[in-house]
Structures are given as structure tokens and as C-alpha cells.
Design an enzyme around this catalytic site. Structure first.
Site, PDB file in Angstrom:
ATOM      1  N   GLY A  43     -16.670  22.794  36.239  1.00 30.56           N
ATOM      2  CA  GLY A  43     -17.558  23.538  37.132  1.00 30.56           C
ATOM      3  C   GLY A  43     -16.918  24.794  37.719  1.00 30.56           C
ATOM      4  CG  LEU A  56     -16.533  21.027  43.349  1.00 31.48           C
ATOM      5  CD1 LEU A  56     -17.635  21.536  44.279  1.00 31.48           C
ATOM      6  CD2 LEU A  56     -17.102  20.807  41.953  1.00 31.48           C
ATOM      7  CB  CYS A 106     -19.877  18.072  43.403  1.00 36.16           C
ATOM      8  SG  CYS A 106     -18.188  17.519  43.606  1.00 36.16           S
ATOM      9  N   GLY A 123     -22.260   8.499  32.111  1.00 40.50           N
ATOM     10  CA  GLY A 123     -21.791   7.545  33.119  1.00 40.50           C
ATOM     11  C   GLY A 123     -21.140   6.373  32.420  1.00 40.50           C
ATOM     12  CB  THR A 180     -14.036   8.290  32.636  1.00 39.92           C
ATOM     13  OG1 THR A 180     -14.549   8.843  33.853  1.00 39.92           O
ATOM     14  CG2 THR A 180     -12.791   7.482  32.946  1.00 39.92           C
TER      15      THR A 180
END
Lengths: 313, 262
Positions: free
Chosen positions: A45, A72, A129, A242, A265
Site C-alpha cells: 500500500g 503502512l 487497514c 484470507g 501470509t
């Protein structure tokens, strides 16, 4: 065998994208992954100005998951355009830039700037976020705030616009509908779920920021449910993510209603995860005589769902 | 191109209470690691522990079947508890070498290595690469946490000073105490060519850094922080430096002494 999927104006060669914040600016993983093979690269981002991020520790492992509170941190849009974009331009993949701002005005300025550059194919708005100050949460958790910020960005960009939704709401399908009404081409979900962990010996929070965002296999069932609910509420494509660790997980999201998926992840555990998942989806299609991947989207079967769909009591 | 590989365990044996030596072999190990670099290693595909753990390379050797990587590790949490249970013939997943490693000293420099506890794992290969032409200070809280003492005695050609905080081995006190005493009696060493290399627990590195700042000593320290990706993507292992946050996995783990903001 057709693996291509359409997200707004984008035609992705396959449904596998990287999740923002887990893949850097692409080059970090280029030794492990053939970026040409990915459906899309979604970069970390960006904001108008660089950001320093949160004090350490920034990550902590939890059962089947991890909490992060990076804050961030990013190099800023101009540095990205100057230093990182030419690397990404070499590859035959869609480049989607995730971005955020502190105000509606900043969101619009960021989107406008990113839309004026060659080599960026789509935008993903982060309105979700969990590591930001409280007044910012209005964009992701209040329907009115969401509508205003998405509308403002829609006015300044013709690029495919994806809105990344927060799971930290009561009704994510409603938020998706609001984003759609405001002009989003697609929604992506879920971002991380706010969580925390405490060291019982020192009694201190295990993250420098006290709370953080939970990701990994631990959140997958929640994400699948939210994709399922959202798919039934909107007409625009849903990008599901997710806790996707392998191709079976990815297919589960497609069946719940996702048109494409993002891998986050899992990249940390297996840096080649995205390539492995694409291969796994191809094998699944071959084994099950599926010629078009799009057949899988929303393909969940249940007598109850079929009854509801036909309007029966 | 780095690869995500599986490697076979050829040895996983205790070297001291709470510490093991892990030896991995694979014909896929292509790149030679530098002293101070690390690998991300995961024991299996289970989700708990989920993340891989960074381990400094202790030694690289070659065998008939290909490359062999050795890691010295302390059993201290879920990941290493699981690793301890692994047997010869089991496989692990890993990638690396990662990070920057220790810069080599110039010809005229006097390298002085300072290790605390398991910090020896990262400094030992540097000592080997420098053919033992070093001063070596090695300390721990207690004698049980001092590893590879015989190997060090055989290797180090200049001063080797062992210490334990509780006095159970060598000098009583910290490695910084030991270094201070040594420099007080050998002041001629404190020239501009004195170059420090330190690896150990965070409080030790902080003490070493402060001592170095007082004496105007140059050198390097190897840092540790919770890590997820190991390749610079997640920004999870950031440490505060005088030039803003830097990633331990990418700009580090070795930083110039004085660069870290404690």
C-alpha cells in the site's frame, strides 16, 4: 483449459494475485516466483508521502496465524513510480497498486497521480487497514464514509478500481454494496481482523502498536463466509483472500463466490506459494474436467441455497 | 535464483543443554552462504508454528550427496521445540542464504569478535574465514550456555577470553566487562584499526554499542527481530536506525555499530 478471469477492465491470465503488503513491490519475491505466471501483482500500500510505520515488534506469531502492525510503512507514490515501477513493467502480468490516504482529498489525489502513469493496470483502495488512527476507520466501517471516498476516487480514475473491505464490520455485504453503488469495479476481502496478544511473563502487549491485524489459516473460515455473503449481495466481481495456503483453499474461495483470489501470509511460509497454487488449480481442473475456471465461481452446492435462490419457502 | 527447497536432516544432536546442531543435506543447495547470513527453516507443513524461523549459518560443508548446511540453535520456543524432535532422515523446508552477512575487515584491521550465548552460531564462520587471526570474547549467563569451546580454543590464534555472568566459567561478568579489562591492559590495541564484530542478545548488543561509542570503536553488530518473510517484503522485522526503520532481513542482519537507535 481457460483460467482467465475478468475484473473490471482487466483480463487476468489466471485468478491468482498477491495480497497487498505481503509481496513488497514484486522484486522481493522475483527470485522465487516467475512473476509472468501470476494473474496480478498487488503491491504494498502506497500513500502520497512516504510513511515510517510503527515501532517494533511489528509481528507476532499466533496459533495458525500471525498478527502484524506494520503501520503502512511505504516509500510513497513518487518513489514507487521512480524506483520500482520500471522493474514491474518488464513482466507480462497485471500490476495493481494498493493505495490509501488520510482524507478523501488525499485518496483522490493519490488515485489521480497513479492513473497518469504507464505500467499501472488497476488500483486497489485500502479503506480497511486496522493499524490506523481511529478517525480513519470511518472510510472502512461507516457506509456513508465508504460511499463518499469511493465516489471521489471513481471520479478521477478510469483504471479498474477495486475496494478492499474490512472484516471488522457487522455486515460486510452491505459495505460491498455501498462500494458497488459508488462505482467500484470489484471488491476484495478480507483485510486482516483486528487482534492482540499479551506476553504473560512481562504483561506487555506483544506488538509495539498493542493491537494488530490477524492473518493466516486462522482467519480462513471467516473470510470464506464473508466472500459467500458478499457474492450474493453484489454484481461486481469479488476477490477473495484470507488464509489461502494452497490450491484447495483457493478453490474453496472460488466456490464461495470469488472470481479471483489473493495469496498473502502463505508467501512468507513458502515464497513460491503463488506459483504452486496456480499449478494446483490447473491440476484440479484437469482432474475434474473443468474447462473454464469461471464455472467454479459461486459453485457452492446446498439444497438450502438452491431453495432460497428459487424463491421457495 | 534462490529456491524454496526441501533438505534431509543428516544430524540433529545436542551440543549442550538446550542447544542442538542441525545438519542438512540437499543437492539443491546452490549458493554459498557468507558468514552472518541466514536461512529461513520450517519443520513441516503444519500451521502451528506457522512461520519459518531464521537461523544463522554455522558452517557449510560438502559431502558426496551435495551441499551440507550446519545450524547451531537454541531450543527456546515452539518452533525450535518442534525442530528438536526431528530425526535423521526427516525433511525440512528452507530458503536462503538471506541477509547481508559480515563485511570482511581490510588487511590492516584487527578484528575483535564478541559473542553472547547462541550468538556464536553467526560469528564462528567469520572466525573460520579469518583463519582464527582474531581476538575472541565469548560470554553467556552461565557455563551451560557456552558452546563450541573446544573448537574455539583450536581456532582462535590471538586472545580467547571466555566469561560467564555468574562466574561458572572463565571470567566472572559480562563480555563487555571482559573487553573493557582487556583494553585497559592493552591500550595499544585501541587504534583506528580496531574493528569489532558482535552478535548476541539485544541487551548485550546495546551494551557493546554504548561501549564502542564511548571508546570511538568501529565495527558491526548482527541484530535479531521477529521475522515473517525473510526477504524484505513484509517489513515486519524493522529496527530503528539513525536513518529511519531498516529491515533486519534485508539491510541487515549486520549493521554498523552506532547505526541502531536503542
Amino acid at each position: 483449459m481457460n483460467l482467465t478471469v475478468n475484473i473490471g477492465k482487466l483480463k487476468l491470465k489466471n485468478p491468482v494475485m498477491t495480497a497487498s503488503g505481503t509481496f513488497g513491490y514484486g522484486e522481493e519475491y522475483s527470485e522465487f516466483v516467475d512473476l509472468n505466471k501470476l494473474g496480478a501483482v498487488v503491491v504494498k500500500g502506497l500513500s502520497l508521502l512516504p510513511r515510517e510505520g510503527n515501532p517494533p515488534p511489528r509481528i507476532v506469531e499466533t496459533p495458525a496465524g500471525m498478527l502484524n502492525a506494520i503501520g503502512l510503512q511505504n516509500i510513497g507514490i513518487e518513489n514507487f513510480i521512480r524506483e520500482k515501477l520500471s522493474f514491474l513493467r518488464q513482466f507480462d502480468t497485471s500490476v495493481i497498486v494498493n493505495f490509501f490516504g488520510d482524507s478523501i482529498d488525499e485518496y483522490a489525489k493519490a488515485a489521480e497521480r497513479l492513473s497518469a502513469v504507464d505500467g499501472i493496470h488497476g488500483l486497489e483502495m485500502n479503506i480497511s487497514c486496522p493499524n490506523k488512527e481511529a478517525d480513519w476507520r470511518i472510510f472502512g466501517t461507516d457506509p456513508k464514509g465508504t460511499f463518499e471516498v469511493v465516489s471521489a476516487v471513481r471520479k478521477v480514475t478510469d483504471l479498474t478500481l477495486i475496494v478492499k473491505l474490512s472484516p471488522n464490520v457487522t455486515d460486510i455485504a452491505l459495505m460491498a454494496k455501498v462500494a458497488e453503488d459508488a462505482g467500484a469495479d470489484a471488491v476484495s476481502l478480507i483485510n486482516t481482523i483486528t487482534g492482540m496478544a499479551i506476553d504473560i511473563k512481562t504483561k506487555r502487549p506483544r506488538l509495539g502498536n498493542i493491537t494488530g491485524g490477524l492473518s493466516g489459516p486462522a482467519i480462513k473460515p471467516i473470510a470464506v463466509r464473508m466472500v459467500y455473503e458478499t457474492f450474493r449481495a453484489v454484481k461486481i466481481p469479488v476477490i477473495g483472500m484470507g488464509g489461502i495456503m494452497n490450491s484447495s483453499d483457493a478453490i474453496e474461495f472460488l466456490l464461495a463466490g470469488a472470481t479471483a483470489v489473493a495469496v498473502g501470509t502463505a508467501n512468507f511460509i513458502n515464497p513460491s506459494a503463488t506459483n504452486d497454487i496456480i499449478k494446483g488449480i490447473e491440476s484440479f481442473m484437469a482432474e475434474n474436467n473443468i474447462t473454464d475456471l469461471n464455472e467454479l465461481t459461486g459453485g457452492i452446492k446446498s439444497p438450502q441455497i438452491e431453495m432460497e435462490a428459487s424463491g421457495a419457502e | 535464483m534462490s529456491k524454496y527447497i526441501r533438505a534431509k536432516i543428516t544430524e540433529n544432536t545436542p551440543v549442550n543443554k538446550g542447544h542442538n546442531l542441525l545438519v542438512l543435506s540437499s543437492d539443491n543447495i546452490q549458493q554459498h552462504p557468507l558468514p552472518g547470513q541466514f536461512y529461513m527453516i520450517g519443520t513441516d507443513f503444519s500451521y502451528d508454528p506457522l512461520l519459518k524461523r531464521p537461523f544463522s549459518i554455522f558452517r557449510e560443508t560438502s559431502s558426496a550427496e551435495g551441499g551440507e548446511l550446519q545450524f547451531l540453535y537454541r531450543i527456546k520456543g515452539k518452533g525450535t521445540e518442534r525442530m528438536k524432535e526431528m530425526k535423521k532422515g526427516d525433511t525440512v523446508n528452507l530458503f536462503g542464504p538471506l541477509g547481508n552477512g559480515y563485511p570482511m575487515p581490510g588487511k590492516n584491521f584487527t578484528p575483535v569478535l564478541i559473542a553472547g550465548g547462541i550468538g556464536i552460531a553467526s560469528l564462528f564462520p567469520l572466525a573460520e574465514k579469518l583463519s582464527g587471526n582474531i581476538h575472541f570474547f565469548y560470554g553467556a549467563r552461565t557455563s551451560g550456555e557456552l558452546l563450541m569451546l573446544n573448537e574455539l580454543k583450536g581456532l582462535v590464534k590471538k586472545e580467547l577470553i571466555i566469561s560467564a555472568d555468574d562466574g561458572s566459567e572463565g571470567r566472572k561478568g559480562t563480555v563487555v566487562d571482559a573487553l573493557n579489562v582487556f583494553l585497559t591492559s592493552n591500550p595499544q590495541l585501541l587504534t583506528s584499526n580496531f574493528l569489532l564484530y558482535a552478535c548476541g542478545p539485544s541487551p548485550m548488543l546495546e551494551a557493546v554499542s554504548k561501549f564502542a561509542a564511548e571508546k570511538g570503536i568501529k565495527g558491526y553488530i548482527s541484530m535479531e527481530e521477529n521475522m515473517a518473510c525473510g526477504v524484505g517484503a513484509c517489513l515486519g522485522c524493522a529496527v530503528k536506525t539513525k536513518k529511519g526503520y531498516k529491515r533486519v532481513c534485508k539491510e541487515g542482519p549486520v549493521f554498523e555499530i552506532g547505526e541502531i537507535v536503542w
